[in-house]
Write an enzyme that holds these catalytic residues in place. Structure first.
Site, PDB file in Angstrom:
ATOM      1  N   SER A 144       0.834  -1.216   0.000  1.00  0.00           N
ATOM      2  CA  SER A 144       0.000   0.000   0.000  1.00  0.00           C
ATOM      3  C   SER A 144       0.856   1.248   0.000  1.00  0.00           C
ATOM      4  O   SER A 144       0.414   2.314  -0.414  1.00  0.00           O
ATOM      5  CB  SER A 144      -0.853   0.034   1.281  1.00  0.00           C
ATOM      6  N   GLU A 177      -3.173  -0.236  -9.760  1.00  0.00           N
ATOM      7  CA  GLU A 177      -2.073   0.723  -9.948  1.00  0.00           C
ATOM      8  C   GLU A 177      -0.834  -0.079 -10.331  1.00  0.00           C
ATOM      9  O   GLU A 177      -0.385  -0.949  -9.563  1.00  0.00           O
ATOM     10  CB  GLU A 177      -1.818   1.516  -8.663  1.00  0.00           C
ATOM     11  N   ASN A 215      -3.714   5.948  -2.430  1.00  0.00           N
ATOM     12  CA  ASN A 215      -3.417   6.013  -0.982  1.00  0.00           C
ATOM     13  C   ASN A 215      -2.797   7.326  -0.549  1.00  0.00           C
ATOM     14  O   ASN A 215      -2.998   7.772   0.576  1.00  0.00           O
ATOM     15  CB  ASN A 215      -2.496   4.858  -0.579  1.00  0.00           C
TER      16      ASN A 215
HETATM   17  C1  LIG Z   1      -5.231   0.707   1.700  1.00  0.00           C
HETATM   18  C2  LIG Z   1      -5.065  -0.089   0.414  1.00  0.00           C
HETATM   19  O1  LIG Z   1      -3.697  -0.115   0.016  1.00  0.00           O
HETATM   20  C3  LIG Z   1      -5.878   0.465  -0.766  1.00  0.00           C
HETATM   21  C4  LIG Z   1      -7.332   0.142  -0.632  1.00  0.00           C
HETATM   22  O2  LIG Z   1      -7.772  -0.950  -0.853  1.00  0.00           O
HETATM   23  S1  LIG Z   1      -8.319   1.425  -0.115  1.00  0.00           S
HETATM   24  C5  LIG Z   1      -9.909   0.703  -0.107  1.00  0.00           C
HETATM   25  C6  LIG Z   1     -10.529   0.711  -1.497  1.00  0.00           C
HETATM   26  N1  LIG Z   1     -11.877   0.161  -1.394  1.00  0.00           N
HETATM   27  C7  LIG Z   1     -12.953   0.939  -1.148  1.00  0.00           C
HETATM   28  O3  LIG Z   1     -12.878   2.152  -1.103  1.00  0.00           O
HETATM   29  C8  LIG Z   1     -14.236   0.184  -0.932  1.00  0.00           C
HETATM   30  C9  LIG Z   1     -15.394   1.140  -0.827  1.00  0.00           C
HETATM   31  N2  LIG Z   1     -16.605   0.348  -0.563  1.00  0.00           N
HETATM   32  C10 LIG Z   1     -17.313  -0.226  -1.586  1.00  0.00           C
HETATM   33  O4  LIG Z   1     -17.010  -0.127  -2.753  1.00  0.00           O
HETATM   34  C11 LIG Z   1     -18.537  -1.007  -1.188  1.00  0.00           C
HETATM   35  O5  LIG Z   1     -18.958  -0.612   0.114  1.00  0.00           O
HETATM   36  C12 LIG Z   1     -18.279  -2.544  -1.194  1.00  0.00           C
HETATM   37  C13 LIG Z   1     -18.072  -3.058  -2.627  1.00  0.00           C
HETATM   38  C14 LIG Z   1     -17.067  -2.893  -0.336  1.00  0.00           C
HETATM   39  C15 LIG Z   1     -19.492  -3.253  -0.619  1.00  0.00           C
HETATM   40  O6  LIG Z   1     -20.593  -2.847  -1.422  1.00  0.00           O
HETATM   41  P1  LIG Z   1     -22.012  -2.595  -0.727  1.00  0.00           P
HETATM   42  O7  LIG Z   1     -22.997  -2.353  -1.780  1.00  0.00           O
HETATM   43  O8  LIG Z   1     -21.810  -1.568   0.310  1.00  0.00           O
HETATM   44  O9  LIG Z   1     -22.346  -3.933   0.023  1.00  0.00           O
HETATM   45  P2  LIG Z   1     -22.410  -5.436  -0.480  1.00  0.00           P
HETATM   46  O10 LIG Z   1     -23.833  -5.804  -0.718  1.00  0.00           O
HETATM   47  O11 LIG Z   1     -21.613  -6.191   0.519  1.00  0.00           O
HETATM   48  O12 LIG Z   1     -21.648  -5.610  -1.896  1.00  0.00           O
HETATM   49  C16 LIG Z   1     -22.285  -5.213  -3.082  1.00  0.00           C
HETATM   50  C17 LIG Z   1     -21.964  -6.258  -4.118  1.00  0.00           C
HETATM   51  O13 LIG Z   1     -20.569  -6.257  -4.341  1.00  0.00           O
HETATM   52  C18 LIG Z   1     -20.117  -7.613  -4.488  1.00  0.00           C
HETATM   53  N3  LIG Z   1     -19.137  -7.918  -3.451  1.00  0.00           N
HETATM   54  C19 LIG Z   1     -18.899  -7.222  -2.326  1.00  0.00           C
HETATM   55  N4  LIG Z   1     -17.878  -7.770  -1.676  1.00  0.00           N
HETATM   56  C20 LIG Z   1     -17.466  -8.848  -2.418  1.00  0.00           C
HETATM   57  C21 LIG Z   1     -16.438  -9.817  -2.292  1.00  0.00           C
HETATM   58  N5  LIG Z   1     -15.589  -9.792  -1.267  1.00  0.00           N
HETATM   59  N6  LIG Z   1     -16.315 -10.766  -3.253  1.00  0.00           N
HETATM   60  C22 LIG Z   1     -17.146 -10.794  -4.292  1.00  0.00           C
HETATM   61  N7  LIG Z   1     -18.138  -9.916  -4.490  1.00  0.00           N
HETATM   62  C23 LIG Z   1     -18.285  -8.950  -3.559  1.00  0.00           C
HETATM   63  C24 LIG Z   1     -21.261  -8.514  -4.345  1.00  0.00           C
HETATM   64  O14 LIG Z   1     -21.725  -8.898  -5.597  1.00  0.00           O
HETATM   65  C25 LIG Z   1     -22.274  -7.670  -3.616  1.00  0.00           C
HETATM   66  O15 LIG Z   1     -23.532  -8.089  -4.011  1.00  0.00           O
HETATM   67  P3  LIG Z   1     -24.159  -9.314  -3.138  1.00  0.00           P
HETATM   68  O16 LIG Z   1     -24.162  -8.873  -1.699  1.00  0.00           O
HETATM   69  O17 LIG Z   1     -25.473  -9.474  -3.746  1.00  0.00           O
HETATM   70  O18 LIG Z   1     -23.254 -10.497  -3.366  1.00  0.00           O
HETATM   71  N1  LIG Z   2      -6.040  -4.336   3.367  1.00  0.00           N
HETATM   72  C1  LIG Z   2      -6.169  -3.567   2.295  1.00  0.00           C
HETATM   73  O1  LIG Z   2      -7.202  -2.886   2.080  1.00  0.00           O
HETATM   74  C2  LIG Z   2      -5.041  -3.508   1.293  1.00  0.00           C
HETATM   75  C3  LIG Z   2      -5.299  -3.012   0.010  1.00  0.00           C
HETATM   76  C4  LIG Z   2      -4.241  -2.958  -0.922  1.00  0.00           C
HETATM   77  C5  LIG Z   2      -2.962  -3.396  -0.572  1.00  0.00           C
HETATM   78  N2  LIG Z   2      -2.777  -3.880   0.686  1.00  0.00           N
HETATM   79  C6  LIG Z   2      -1.421  -4.394   0.987  1.00  0.00           C
HETATM   80  O2  LIG Z   2      -1.450  -5.814   0.779  1.00  0.00           O
HETATM   81  C7  LIG Z   2      -0.576  -6.470   1.715  1.00  0.00           C
HETATM   82  C8  LIG Z   2      -1.384  -7.461   2.517  1.00  0.00           C
HETATM   83  O3  LIG Z   2      -2.415  -6.765   3.163  1.00  0.00           O
HETATM   84  P1  LIG Z   2      -3.674  -7.572   3.728  1.00  0.00           P
HETATM   85  O4  LIG Z   2      -4.686  -6.557   4.142  1.00  0.00           O
HETATM   86  O5  LIG Z   2      -4.060  -8.646   2.766  1.00  0.00           O
HETATM   87  O6  LIG Z   2      -3.038  -8.237   5.046  1.00  0.00           O
HETATM   88  P2  LIG Z   2      -3.529  -9.534   5.820  1.00  0.00           P
HETATM   89  O7  LIG Z   2      -2.961  -9.425   7.194  1.00  0.00           O
HETATM   90  O8  LIG Z   2      -4.987  -9.740   5.629  1.00  0.00           O
HETATM   91  O9  LIG Z   2      -2.807 -10.709   5.013  1.00  0.00           O
HETATM   92  C9  LIG Z   2      -1.405 -10.850   5.023  1.00  0.00           C
HETATM   93  C10 LIG Z   2      -1.173 -12.345   4.947  1.00  0.00           C
HETATM   94  O10 LIG Z   2       0.196 -12.582   4.674  1.00  0.00           O
HETATM   95  C11 LIG Z   2       0.580 -13.745   5.384  1.00  0.00           C
HETATM   96  N3  LIG Z   2       2.033 -13.729   5.497  1.00  0.00           N
HETATM   97  C12 LIG Z   2       2.799 -12.924   6.274  1.00  0.00           C
HETATM   98  N4  LIG Z   2       4.099 -13.200   6.079  1.00  0.00           N
HETATM   99  C13 LIG Z   2       4.149 -14.188   5.147  1.00  0.00           C
HETATM  100  C14 LIG Z   2       5.193 -14.911   4.508  1.00  0.00           C
HETATM  101  N5  LIG Z   2       6.465 -14.671   4.800  1.00  0.00           N
HETATM  102  N6  LIG Z   2       4.860 -15.847   3.604  1.00  0.00           N
HETATM  103  C15 LIG Z   2       3.561 -16.106   3.301  1.00  0.00           C
HETATM  104  N7  LIG Z   2       2.514 -15.464   3.859  1.00  0.00           N
HETATM  105  C16 LIG Z   2       2.827 -14.514   4.775  1.00  0.00           C
HETATM  106  C17 LIG Z   2      -0.136 -13.638   6.712  1.00  0.00           C
HETATM  107  O11 LIG Z   2      -0.265 -14.923   7.289  1.00  0.00           O
HETATM  108  C18 LIG Z   2      -1.482 -13.043   6.283  1.00  0.00           C
HETATM  109  O12 LIG Z   2      -2.445 -14.055   6.068  1.00  0.00           O
HETATM  110  C19 LIG Z   2       0.065  -5.366   2.541  1.00  0.00           C
HETATM  111  O13 LIG Z   2       1.284  -5.001   1.946  1.00  0.00           O
HETATM  112  C20 LIG Z   2      -0.945  -4.227   2.406  1.00  0.00           C
HETATM  113  O14 LIG Z   2      -0.351  -2.949   2.576  1.00  0.00           O
HETATM  114  C21 LIG Z   2      -3.746  -3.961   1.629  1.00  0.00           C
END
Ligand SMILES: C[C@H](O)CC(=O)SCCNC(=O)CCNC(=O)[C@H](O)C(C)(C)COP(=O)(O)OP(=O)(O)OC[C@H]1O[C@@H](n2cnc3c(N)ncnc32)[C@H](O)[C@@H]1OP(=O)(O)O
Ligand SMILES: NC(=O)c1ccc[n+]([C@@H]2O[C@H](COP(=O)([O-])OP(=O)(O)OC[C@H]3O[C@@H](n4cnc5c(N)ncnc54)[C@H](O)[C@@H]3O)[C@@H](O)[C@H]2O)c1
Length: 311
Positions: A144, A177, A215
């Site tokens: 991330s 990305e 991010n």
């Molecule tokens: C920090 C990291 O590095 C970077 C990041 O990842 S930052 C985070 C980026 N992500 C976001 O911003 C997520 C924002 N949230 C959303 O888009 C939505 O709330 C969400 C898609 C997570 C959930 O959607 P929402 O309508 O609120 O609820 P929900 O009904 O659970 O999901 C809608 C549909 O999406 C699909 N869905 C949701 N989660 C799913 C999953 N894990 N797997 C498969 N399908 C999924 C399903 O088809 C679901 O319909 P269903 O419930 O009938 O199966």
């Molecule tokens: N959580 C998010 O929304 C998100 C979104 C994008 C990117 N990321 C990035 O993805 C990576 C994983 O995040 P996450 O949320 O899936 O974490 P998580 O804690 O859900 O999963 C990490 C997994 O890696 C496993 N692990 C740790 N060390 C290991 C090793 N040496 N060999 C094999 N498996 C190992 C752990 O057992 C754990 O199940 C991080 O770098 C995070 O910054 C996270």
């Protein structure tokens, strides 16, 4: 989940992949993100090896993938449930698991790492993989916030190293990305972009800078929302409602922080504070640190700013 040896025999019995195309993908880490990355690669018809630290976590990843595939199938095959069942079975059949990263790397065209957000652990893992993986294998991190250049620093194959940053939940979020360092070759970059499209994502490209694009803009907002709460300006629920209704976000910052996982958010903020101590946006939060210390990681632990414990 089948053992690697059974699936690899199957995969190598079929015709070997087109020269250069990515057909065998190894995902290291089967947590929130790794399980999603493994799922979409398998759903795109690729052979996937998922590597975790122990069998229990592998099984956990397996059931998470299975559940998610069922949600996808329910939507994609609404008119034909039996085709949906075959889709789930066939996709699961392309995924094998191992707790041995070197074994998992042996047949990979691409390795995507999604383990804990810790530079030292990622560097150590990639140094091991650099020895075990074929020379042609491309390495990518789903980090991330960490520098891809630094993660790659212990590897020989710096030309075959990049970032593939997916978004949570991986099966749903359309963005990928694709990050290139100064050493990533054009051929590697092109293959990462093509692979990203093959697994159904819209790819954007950015330089290897902290937080890449999303991010760098999103995490400061999450941190500022927590500071707003610490100051007592408003409640998490009202702040979330405000951003959903006022800014059209699908989730508010506290729902999203719970969804991403407070351990990941803490790793990001701590890492950026260390790199840019003068930037107030990345000042560590006492409340966030307290929650992580108490194991309140959000959805993944059942409690964060909100409770997710099954009633
Ligand atoms: C920090 C990291 O590095 C970077 C990041 O990842 S930052 C985070 C980026 N992500 C976001 O911003 C997520 C924002 N949230 C959303 O888009 C939505 O709330 C969400 C898609 C997570 C959930 O959607 P929402 O309508 O609120 O609820 P929900 O009904 O659970 O999901 C809608 C549909 O999406 C699909 N869905 C949701 N989660 C799913 C999953 N894990 N797997 C498969 N399908 C999924 C399903 O088809 C679901 O319909 P269903 O419930 O009938 O199966
Ligand atoms: N959580 C998010 O929304 C998100 C979104 C994008 C990117 N990321 C990035 O993805 C990576 C994983 O995040 P996450 O949320 O899936 O974490 P998580 O804690 O859900 O999963 C990490 C997994 O890696 C496993 N692990 C740790 N060390 C290991 C090793 N040496 N060999 C094999 N498996 C190992 C752990 O057992 C754990 O199940 C991080 O770098 C995070 O910054 C996270």
């Amino acid at each position: 989940m089948a053992a690697v040896s059974q699936v690899l025999k199957r995969s190598f019995s079929s015709s070997s992949p087109m020269a250069g195309a990515i057909k065998n993908v190894t995902v290291i880490g089967g947590g929130l993100m790794g399980s999603g990355i493994a799922q979409i690669a398998a759903a795109a018809g690729q052979k996937v090896v998922l590597v975790e630290t122990n069998e229990k976590l592998l099984q956990g990843a397996n059931s998470r993938i299975n559940e998610s595939l069922k949600r996808v199938a329910k939507k994609q095959f609404k008119e034909n449930p039996s085709a949906g069942e075959s889709f789930v079975q066939e996709t699961m059949g392309r995924i094998s698991g191992t707790t041995n990263p070197s074994e998992g790397a042996a047949s990979a065209d691409l390795i995507v790492e999604a383990i804990v957000e810790n530079m030292g652990i990622k560097q150590k893992l990639f140094a091991t993989l650099d020895e075990a993986a074929p020379k042609h294998t491309i390495f990518a991190s789903n980090t991330s916030s960490l520098s891809i250049t630094e993660i790659a620093s212990q590897c020989q194959r710096k030309d075959k190293f990049g970032g593939l940053h997916f978004f949570n939940p991986v099966p749903v979020m359309k963005l990928l990305e694709v990050v290139r360092t100064n050493d990533t070759s054009d051929e590697t970059y092109k293959k990462m972009m093509e692979w990203g499209q093959e697994v159904g994502k819209t790819c954007i490209t950015c330089k290897d800078t902290p937080g890449f694009v999303v991010n760098r803009l999103l995490v400061p907002q999450l941190a500022e929302a927590i500071r707003m709460l610490e100051r007592g300006d408003a409640s998490p629920r009202d702040i979330d409602t405000a951003m959903k209704l006022g800014a059209g976000h699908p989730m508010g910052p506290f729902e999203l922080a719970d969804y991403v996982g407070h351990d990941t958010t803490k790793f990001i903020i701590d890492g950026w504070h260390e790199k840019m101590p003068e930037n107030p946006l990345f000042k560590p939060s006492e409340l966030l640190n307290k929650m992580v210390k108490e194991g309140k990681l959000g959805v993944k632990s059942g409690e964060g700013f909100y409770s997710y414990k099954k009633k």
